[in-house]
Structure formats: C-alpha cells, structure tokens
Enzyme design. Structure first.
Site, short mmCIF file in Angstrom:
data_model
loop_
_atom_site.label_atom_id
_atom_site.label_comp_id
_atom_site.label_asym_id
_atom_site.label_seq_id
_atom_site.Cartn_x
_atom_site.Cartn_y
_atom_site.Cartn_z
N SER A 63 11.93 0.84 4.73
CA SER A 63 12.30 -0.48 4.19
C SER A 63 13.48 -1.12 4.89
O SER A 63 13.76 -2.31 4.66
CB SER A 63 12.60 -0.37 2.70
OG SER A 63 11.40 -0.18 2.00
N LYS A 66 12.70 -4.30 6.50
CA LYS A 66 12.39 -5.53 5.74
C LYS A 66 13.28 -6.71 6.09
O LYS A 66 12.78 -7.82 6.31
CB LYS A 66 12.41 -5.25 4.23
CG LYS A 66 11.20 -4.40 3.78
CD LYS A 66 11.34 -3.94 2.33
CE LYS A 66 10.18 -3.03 1.93
NZ LYS A 66 10.40 -2.39 0.61
N TYR A 188 2.22 -3.58 7.82
CA TYR A 188 3.41 -3.20 7.06
C TYR A 188 3.71 -1.70 7.22
O TYR A 188 4.86 -1.30 7.44
CB TYR A 188 3.21 -3.59 5.58
CG TYR A 188 4.26 -3.04 4.65
CD1 TYR A 188 5.53 -3.59 4.59
CD2 TYR A 188 3.96 -1.94 3.84
CE1 TYR A 188 6.49 -3.05 3.74
CE2 TYR A 188 4.91 -1.41 2.98
CZ TYR A 188 6.17 -1.97 2.94
OH TYR A 188 7.12 -1.44 2.10
N TYR A 240 17.39 -2.85 -4.24
CA TYR A 240 16.45 -2.69 -5.34
C TYR A 240 17.13 -2.91 -6.69
O TYR A 240 17.94 -3.81 -6.84
CB TYR A 240 15.78 -1.31 -5.28
CG TYR A 240 15.25 -0.99 -3.94
CD1 TYR A 240 14.39 -1.88 -3.29
CD2 TYR A 240 15.60 0.18 -3.29
CE1 TYR A 240 13.88 -1.60 -2.05
CE2 TYR A 240 15.09 0.47 -2.04
CZ TYR A 240 14.23 -0.43 -1.42
OH TYR A 240 13.76 -0.16 -0.19
N VAL A 258 13.26 4.54 2.44
CA VAL A 258 12.88 5.72 1.69
C VAL A 258 12.94 7.01 2.55
O VAL A 258 12.93 8.11 2.03
CB VAL A 258 11.50 5.47 1.04
CG1 VAL A 258 10.38 5.65 2.05
CG2 VAL A 258 11.30 6.27 -0.21
N1 GLN Z 1 6.85 2.35 3.50
C1 GLN Z 1 7.53 2.51 2.26
C2 GLN Z 1 6.70 2.01 1.11
O1 GLN Z 1 6.20 0.94 1.15
C3 GLN Z 1 8.82 1.78 2.31
C4 GLN Z 1 9.55 1.86 0.99
C5 GLN Z 1 11.00 2.09 1.17
O2 GLN Z 1 11.49 2.43 2.23
N2 GLN Z 1 11.73 1.97 0.11
O3 GLN Z 1 6.50 2.71 0.14
#
Ligand code: GLN
Length: 450
Positions: A63, A66, A188, A240, A258
């Site tokens: 993420s 993003k 994605y 988040y 993550v």
């Molecule tokens: N690829 C992960 C997902 O969509 C990214 C989520 C994250 O890094 N928090 O679940």
C-alpha cells in the site's frame, strides 16, 4: 560515524527490542517474511541518505504504492476530475473496508483499497500492460532506480485476492470503477508487488517532501501542486483507522504497507522509511510506528509545530543614503543642498508572509518625510512568494502616492519580473539610490509649475 547514522542506529537499537505484532499472512507469500528484519533509512533534501539495520532488504511496496499512483492519476486527470472519481476523505476504516459513498459508489478514501483500486483504474493507458508499465516507471522515477516485481508475491495475491476483486466488481456495479474489474485488480496487485528497500522508500518519500523533485537524481518527477495534494491525502488518510492518532502523535504525512514498509515525509526536510514486517491491529508496522513516533518527538517534526521564523529578515536600515556615483560640481552641490532624504532597508532570505510583514514594518519605520526616496535592497533575497509580492507592490504603490521616489534592488532572476511593478528596479543598492538622486536632480532642474 556521522551523527545522523548514529542517531538512526540508536533508534534502531532501542526499537529492535519491540517484539509485538503479527506478520501479514492473508497474502500467503507475505507470511514468509522474517519478523526480525528491521531497517530505517532517511534521505535529506540534499540527496544524502543514512541507514540503520536492514535498509537494503527487498520487500514488496504494497500500500505504500498508493500515494504515488494517486499522484500519477492526479497528474493525468487534474484535481477536479480526480475528486469526481475518488474523494479525499479519511474514512477511518480498515484498509480493506467497503468504503463507498452511498448513491454514487464513489470511494471516499484513495489510501484504502477501494479508493486505491479505483485510482489505479484512472491511470491513462491503452491497455493493462501499458498501465502496469507506466506505474512501474513512475515508481522507479520516485526511487531513482529501475524497480522490478516480486513475482511470487504477485502470484500469491492474484490467486487469493478475492476481497479486492469483490470490491472492484462492487464499484463497477455502482458505476464508480473505470475499466474491467479483473484487469484493474490485476494491475493493482502488480503495483503492490513492486520490490523496494527501505533505502528506496526513503528516496521516494524525500521526493514528495521536496515538492516532487527527486533529491538524489535531481529529476522533477511530479509537479509541485500534485506533490502537495498527495502529501495532504497521506496526512489525512494514510494510516487507515489509525490516521487520527497518527496525526496527533507523529504529525507527518505517512503511508504504510502490509509487507511492513512505512514512509513519512517531513516537507522541506527529509523522507524517512522503515521496514519491519510485524503489524499492529490497524495493519501498520509496529516498529515503524514506534520509530517514527520517537523520531518526531526527538526532532520536533510535528507539522503543527512549525518553528516561528522571526529570523533576521531585515539586515540594515539607512536613513540618509548617498550613491557612489561620480557627479559634476554643480550636481554634487545640488544634491548636497537637497533636503530630501533617501532611506534604504535591506533584507535577506526567502520572503514568505512572516518575513514580508517584518520587512514592510521596517520600511514603514524608515520612510523619510515626504517627498523623499525609499529604496528596498532585496539583493540578498532568494525568493518572494506570490502573496508577499502583492504585499510589497501595494506598499510601493502607497509610497509613490505619498510623493516618494521608490526603487528596488533585486537579484537577476527577480529583475526579469520587474515589469509592471511599481518603482524603479535595479540590480544593486547603489544603482537604486543613484536613480532616486537622479530623480531629485531632474525635479530640481525643472521644478513643477506652481
Ligand atoms: N496488496 C495489499 C492488499 O490489497 C495491500 C494492502 C496494504 O498494504 N495494506 O490487500
């Protein structure tokens, strides 16, 4: 060892003892990560990097991609259209929440999965391959080196990412996803599987902190206004459901992933990145949060804690200035007999609001009795922002209205912008003062008719 590395090592040593958190396992391949891996990197605005621990261990960006892909879509679409597709409201929800606006299906938050998937779909491309290639190239420009994919993590997420696929289909049914949900989630997952190190992420964050210019390569990667908007979205939406607490305790735009990556940008100062896979309940790296909380406190980095720049903007004030211009006896005598005074106020540095308010206050104190001469020596001024320029122009116009001769001395690049500004603009203080003297002499030679 240099003092910055020493400080990073000290954080690293202390925070290594933290053993809380769980390595993510919902993407099966991520469960392979070593929970003890821990690296910290910082990249300064001068492009120097400092590291502690495993700063060169590769992991997937997840993420943390993003905000950068948001910046790409924003560059393609412009701010208005972007907001029409994906809002910029902190949803206060988990990263995989179904967070869509009732009625329109528009995702609220570009930093959680729904909004991020919709954002990926907005990247201009003829087909998914071109989209993936553009995103990889874009992330690479931020990192200042050619990045690649972790194919195993990609395959692992593509095989198990049902929830993200479901989110995409849901958005399409609500009319808020551009493109084919399967292909878009594929892109994605690709973007999330880009392989980086903490050292890379620090450069990427530093590029945002430097207003879009990569401090290592010198390349302008993204326009300044896009970098600013991206940082704003990170500040409100980046962490988040921990975003509010984060802004309270750390006070920096940030983004976590993550796989254990976490970046923060201290605008105008540096980019920082931490890699440590164990996550807290919000999905943020435990050691990452701890390291940045400590750093922010120790170095007073909180954005709301902006130092007050009551610095030495005004360098000097002269109440009766004379130029070094050689003049004949008649003119010298005329000037000597002229009772009008020429005052000079010198200033230095960047003129933002606070500095300009100081400068103009000093000018108000120094203005001689009208009619006289007023010179602003801004030759040591390195930049004037738009608002302050307007303030200065208004002050100059007012001085002219009160019957003063007004001249400004500025550096070459600013001299080019003199057109249309009140007063005479010169390259040196001496020229500016001499111009006022010339005006006095000209007026004495042809006194205004009664
Ligand atoms: N690829 C992960 C997902 O969509 C990214 C989520 C994250 O890094 N928090 O679940």
């Amino acid at each position: 060892m240099d003092p910055v590395t020493e400080a990073l090592n000290e954080f690293h040593r202390r925070i290594s003892a933290l053993k809380d958190g769980e390595v993510a396992s919902y993407i099966p391949q991520l469960a392979q990560a070593d929970p003890d891996d821990f690296g910290i990197s910082i990249t300064s605005m001068a492009g120097r990097s400092y590291h502690a621990g495993k700063a060169d261990t590769p992991f997937t960006i997840q993420s943390v991609s993003k905000p950068f892909v948001y910046a790409l879509a924003l560059t393609d679409l412009g701010p208005e259209e972007m907001l029409g597709h994906v809002d910029a409201e902190p949803s206060g929800e988990a990263f995989n929440a179904i967070s869509l606006e009732p009625g329109t299906g528009r995702p609220a938050n570009p930093m959680v999965n729904a909004g991020a998937i919709a954002t990926t779909a907005l990247v201009a491309a003829a087909d998914p391959e071109e989209r993936d290639a553009r995103i990889l190239e874009w992330l690479s420009a931020f990192a200042g080196r050619r990045l690649d994919y972790d194919e195993e993590v990609y395959a692992s997420e593509a095989a198990t990412g049902d929830r993200n696929r479901a989110l995409a289909y849901l958005m399409r049914s609500a009319g808020s996803l551009a493109g084919d949900p399967y292909a878009v989630t594929g892109s994605y997952f690709r973007q999330c599987s880009v392989r980086v190190t903490a050292a890379d992420l620090a450069v990427m964050a530093a590029t945002l902190a430097k207003g879009g210019r990569n401090p290592v390569t010198g390349e302008r990667v993204v326009a300044q206004d896009v970098a600013v908007r991206t940082l704003a979205v990170m500040a409100t939406c980046g962490m988040y459901d921990g975003a509010g607490k984060w802004l309270l305790n750390v006070g920096l735009p940030a983004k976590s992933g993550v796989a254990g990556g976490l970046i923060a940008a201290s605008p105008g100062r540096f980019g920082v990145a931490v890699y440590s896979p164990p996550l807290d309940a919000e999905g943020n790296s435990v050691r990452g949060v701890a390291a940045l909380t400590e750093m922010s406190q120790q170095f007073a980095l909180h954005l709301m804690n902006t130092p007050v720049h009551l610095t030495a903007t005004v360098t000097d004030t002269v109440h009766a200035a004379r130029s070094s211009r050689a003049r004949d006896a008649e003119r010298t005598a005329a000037l000597d007999g002229d009772r009008r005074l020429i005052a000079v106020v010198g200033a230095q540095g960047d003129l933002e609001f606070t500095e300009t308010e100081q400068l103009l206050n000093a000018v108000a104190q120094a203005v001689p009795a009208a009619p006289g001469g007023m010179v602003l020596d801004l030759t040591a001024v390195t930049g004037i922002s738009r608002g302050p320029a307007t303030m200065i122009n208004a002050a100059l116009r007012d001085l002219e209205r009160r019957g003063h001769q007004v001249a400004v001395a500025v550096q070459e690049p600013l001299l080019g912008r003199a057109e249309g500004h009140p007063g005479f603009w010169a390259a040196t203080r001496d020229d500016a003062v001499a111009w006022c003297e010339d005006r006095f002499l000209a007026q004495a030679a042809s006194p205004p008719s009664p």
